[in-house]
Motif scaffolding. Structure first.
Motif, mmCIF file in Angstrom:
data_model
loop_
_atom_site.group_PDB
_atom_site.id
_atom_site.type_symbol
_atom_site.label_atom_id
_atom_site.label_comp_id
_atom_site.label_asym_id
_atom_site.label_seq_id
_atom_site.Cartn_x
_atom_site.Cartn_y
_atom_site.Cartn_z
ATOM 1 N N UNK A 289 -18.860 -20.176 -11.909
ATOM 2 C CA UNK A 289 -18.590 -18.805 -11.483
ATOM 3 C C UNK A 289 -17.144 -18.673 -11.008
ATOM 4 N N UNK A 290 -16.692 -19.616 -10.193
ATOM 5 C CA UNK A 290 -15.313 -19.583 -9.712
ATOM 6 C C UNK A 290 -14.327 -19.639 -10.873
ATOM 7 N N UNK A 291 -14.557 -20.542 -11.806
ATOM 8 C CA UNK A 291 -13.626 -20.651 -12.936
ATOM 9 C C UNK A 291 -13.675 -19.399 -13.810
ATOM 10 N N UNK A 292 -14.808 -18.733 -13.858
ATOM 11 C CA UNK A 292 -14.878 -17.464 -14.597
ATOM 12 C C UNK A 292 -14.072 -16.376 -13.886
ATOM 13 N N UNK A 293 -14.141 -16.336 -12.550
ATOM 14 C CA UNK A 293 -13.365 -15.321 -11.824
ATOM 15 C C UNK A 293 -11.864 -15.548 -11.976
ATOM 16 N N UNK A 294 -11.478 -16.790 -12.263
ATOM 17 C CA UNK A 294 -10.069 -17.112 -12.496
ATOM 18 C C UNK A 294 -9.676 -16.963 -13.963
ATOM 19 N N UNK A 295 -10.606 -16.446 -14.772
ATOM 20 C CA UNK A 295 -10.401 -16.237 -16.214
ATOM 21 C C UNK A 295 -10.118 -17.545 -16.958
ATOM 22 N N UNK B 178 -13.896 -10.391 0.334
ATOM 23 C CA UNK B 178 -13.649 -11.800 0.031
ATOM 24 C C UNK B 178 -13.901 -12.107 -1.436
ATOM 25 N N UNK B 179 -14.594 -11.230 -2.108
ATOM 26 C CA UNK B 179 -14.912 -11.371 -3.528
ATOM 27 C C UNK B 179 -14.776 -9.988 -4.158
ATOM 28 N N UNK B 180 -14.006 -9.905 -5.217
ATOM 29 C CA UNK B 180 -13.836 -8.621 -5.893
ATOM 30 C C UNK B 180 -15.142 -8.237 -6.584
ATOM 31 N N UNK B 181 -15.456 -6.941 -6.614
ATOM 32 C CA UNK B 181 -16.673 -6.511 -7.304
ATOM 33 C C UNK B 181 -16.742 -7.004 -8.748
ATOM 34 N N UNK B 182 -15.616 -7.015 -9.445
ATOM 35 C CA UNK B 182 -15.615 -7.499 -10.835
ATOM 36 C C UNK B 182 -15.987 -8.974 -10.898
ATOM 37 N N UNK B 183 -15.595 -9.740 -9.905
ATOM 38 C CA UNK B 183 -15.968 -11.154 -9.853
ATOM 39 C C UNK B 183 -17.447 -11.324 -9.586
ATOM 40 N N UNK B 184 -17.976 -10.501 -8.679
ATOM 41 C CA UNK B 184 -19.416 -10.546 -8.406
ATOM 42 C C UNK B 184 -20.203 -10.218 -9.668
ATOM 43 N N UNK B 185 -19.741 -9.229 -10.401
ATOM 44 C CA UNK B 185 -20.461 -8.759 -11.590
ATOM 45 C C UNK B 185 -20.452 -9.751 -12.748
ATOM 46 N N UNK B 186 -19.610 -10.792 -12.681
ATOM 47 C CA UNK B 186 -19.627 -11.815 -13.733
ATOM 48 C C UNK B 186 -20.936 -12.596 -13.745
ATOM 49 N N UNK B 187 -21.576 -12.685 -12.587
ATOM 50 C CA UNK B 187 -22.872 -13.364 -12.506
ATOM 51 C C UNK B 187 -23.971 -12.315 -12.653
ATOM 52 N N UNK B 188 -24.723 -12.440 -13.720
ATOM 53 C CA UNK B 188 -25.826 -11.510 -13.948
ATOM 54 C C UNK B 188 -27.089 -12.113 -13.348
ATOM 55 N N UNK B 189 -27.986 -11.252 -12.895
ATOM 56 C CA UNK B 189 -29.169 -11.714 -12.182
ATOM 57 C C UNK B 189 -30.399 -11.098 -12.820
ATOM 58 N N UNK B 190 -31.415 -11.936 -13.057
ATOM 59 C CA UNK B 190 -32.685 -11.470 -13.613
ATOM 60 C C UNK B 190 -33.822 -12.118 -12.842
ATOM 61 N N UNK B 191 -34.941 -11.409 -12.725
ATOM 62 C CA UNK B 191 -36.033 -11.958 -11.929
ATOM 63 C C UNK B 191 -37.112 -12.672 -12.736
#
Length: 181
Positions: A118-124, A154-167
């Motif tokens: 996730x971190x490496x994705x937020x860093x593109x 502390x985390x940009x919304x776009x960075x949060x949105x890179x992780x998708x969540x399903x139940x």
């Protein structure tokens, strides 16, 4: 199809429902034609995951550090077993060998792997899809805390949105596949 890396627990003391989820994940990935990339272990959810994939005719790639091979927890039945010199090099190789990431319930190791990709994705540094399987609200407190990081800047919304969540597992796999190139 894609090489899907699955992060999950390797504990030998888990409730059967978590082992069943891992088995079902392996089976469904194989049924959908994906290759499974795992941490290369043969115990806990990780063991159930790879056995599920193989039972459905799936291809498995395991990536494991020598220290865990020495503890005799390596999935020696993997179609491809890559042995690394450290946990850090293991994560790098898992990212390189994978087209997407699925995170099942797990502990510190699972979270470490999730946060690394996730971190490496937020860093593109990669643009591979990531889906968190929040079965029975397992990750709900963590997701709430992470949303608070966004609220506190502390985390940009776009960075949060890179992780998708399903139940559910089917919803998670559908979501993951919808974001594959």
């Amino acid at each position: 199809m894609a090489a899907i890396c699955v992060f999950c627990a390797s504990s030998r003391t888990l409730d059967q429902r978590w082992l069943d989820l891992a088995t079902a994940t392996g089976v469904e990935l194989a049924r959908r034609g994906h290759t499974l990339v795992s941490g290369g272990g043969c115990v806990g959810m990780m063991g159930a995951l790879v056995e599920g994939a193989r039972s459905a005719g799936g291809r498995t790639i395991g990536v494991i550090p020598q220290a865990l091979v020495d503890l005799e927890v390596a999935d020696l039945a993997s179609d491809e077993l890559v042995i690394t010199d450290s946990m850090a090099s293991r994560k790098i190789l898992m990212v390189e060998k994978s087209d997407a990431f699925l995170t099942l319930p797990g502990g510190l190791g699972t979270l470490d792997e999730l946060f690394e990709v996730w971190t490496t994705a937020t860093l593109a540094l990669h643009d591979k899809p990531m889906v968190l399987v929040d079965t029975d609200g397992f990750y709900r407190p963590l997701v709430d805390w992470l949303r608070n990081l966004t609220d506190q800047n502390f985390l940009k919304p776009a960075g949060f949105d890179l992780l998708r969540i399903a139940d559910t597992l089917p919803a998670a796999l559908n979501l993951l596949e919808s974001h594959l190139p």
